[in-house]
Design a protein around this motif. Sequence first.
Motif, PDB file in Angstrom:
ATOM      1  N   VAL A   1      75.052  18.820 -17.950  1.00  0.00           N
ATOM      2  CA  VAL A   1      75.686  17.662 -18.618  1.00  0.00           C
ATOM      3  C   VAL A   1      75.358  17.248 -20.024  1.00  0.00           C
ATOM      4  O   VAL A   1      76.055  17.300 -20.760  1.00  0.00           O
ATOM      5  N   VAL A   2      73.983  17.159 -20.346  1.00  0.00           N
ATOM      6  CA  VAL A   2      73.646  16.933 -21.596  1.00  0.00           C
ATOM      7  C   VAL A   2      73.912  18.324 -22.426  1.00  0.00           C
ATOM      8  O   VAL A   2      74.218  17.902 -23.618  1.00  0.00           O
ATOM      9  N   GLU A   3      73.504  19.314 -22.050  1.00  0.00           N
ATOM     10  CA  GLU A   3      73.837  20.447 -22.677  1.00  0.00           C
ATOM     11  C   GLU A   3      75.336  20.586 -22.996  1.00  0.00           C
ATOM     12  O   GLU A   3      75.677  21.109 -24.119  1.00  0.00           O
ATOM     13  N   LYS A   4      76.148  20.105 -22.107  1.00  0.00           N
ATOM     14  CA  LYS A   4      77.901  20.170 -22.280  1.00  0.00           C
ATOM     15  C   LYS A   4      77.951  19.425 -23.586  1.00  0.00           C
ATOM     16  O   LYS A   4      78.624  19.600 -24.577  1.00  0.00           O
ATOM     17  N   GLY A   5      77.404  17.965 -23.579  1.00  0.00           N
ATOM     18  CA  GLY A   5      77.787  17.220 -24.463  1.00  0.00           C
ATOM     19  C   GLY A   5      77.216  17.506 -26.014  1.00  0.00           C
ATOM     20  O   GLY A   5      77.894  17.435 -26.988  1.00  0.00           O
ATOM     21  N   ILE A   6      76.142  17.908 -25.926  1.00  0.00           N
ATOM     22  CA  ILE A   6      75.518  18.885 -27.379  1.00  0.00           C
ATOM     23  C   ILE A   6      76.407  19.925 -27.799  1.00  0.00           C
ATOM     24  O   ILE A   6      76.459  19.687 -28.904  1.00  0.00           O
ATOM     25  N   ASP A   7      76.690  20.680 -26.886  1.00  0.00           N
ATOM     26  CA  ASP A   7      77.363  21.893 -27.278  1.00  0.00           C
ATOM     27  C   ASP A   7      78.899  21.165 -27.936  1.00  0.00           C
ATOM     28  O   ASP A   7      79.245  21.881 -28.821  1.00  0.00           O
TER      29      ASP A   7
END
Length: 218
Positions: free
Chosen positions: A152-158
């Motif tokens: 989820v964190v990676e999705k938000g950063i991307d």
Amino acid sequence: MLPTSAQREGEWDDGPGPSGALARQRRWAILKAASQVISRRGVHHTRLVDIADEARVSVGMIQHYFRSRNNLVRETFQWKLEESLASYGTGLQDDSTAWQHVESLCRMLTREPFAAINSLWLEFFSLCNRDPEFAALGSELWERWSEQVRAVVEKGIDDGEFTTGSSPDDVAARFVSLADGLGIRVLIHHKGMSIERMHQLLLEGAARELGIALERAP
């Protein structure tokens, strides 16, 4: 590595057709009963006969599907994690934002029956502390849970939605630790900690970690 849901389902399947479906249904009923009994009585005070009574099956049927009490206990915790992770995605769409995923995670962590779910995990933590076999299982299960947060964190950063000075691994570790600690406080009613307060603190903690303006967290 933990087997996938499909792999475990295949292990439980007695074959195609009605007999295979019945086997899966019986296993599900036994695992659900085991989670309820362990939550109420604790692992060390849980007997196969208690689980059989709860599931309304014979002890022999439990032994047929799980072979031993230890196997059943192990698979119960694996099953409960899968159930929890499946509930996390409820209501999410393909176009859901990363923050909506965070909100879903927070709802999953504070859903009812809260006491039963978290009492079960406290039993698991205790086993991990005393039994090397369960300690290894604990590492695998925590990694599965942390991976959901990390994704989820990676999705938000991307997507440009989240801003954080920490790695996704560190953010996930802090979020999971916050959830575990707050869950214990709710269970023991520490200073009046409530499920609602835990939910709000999880949202606020995630918002600060991810650079989301606090007013956006309900």
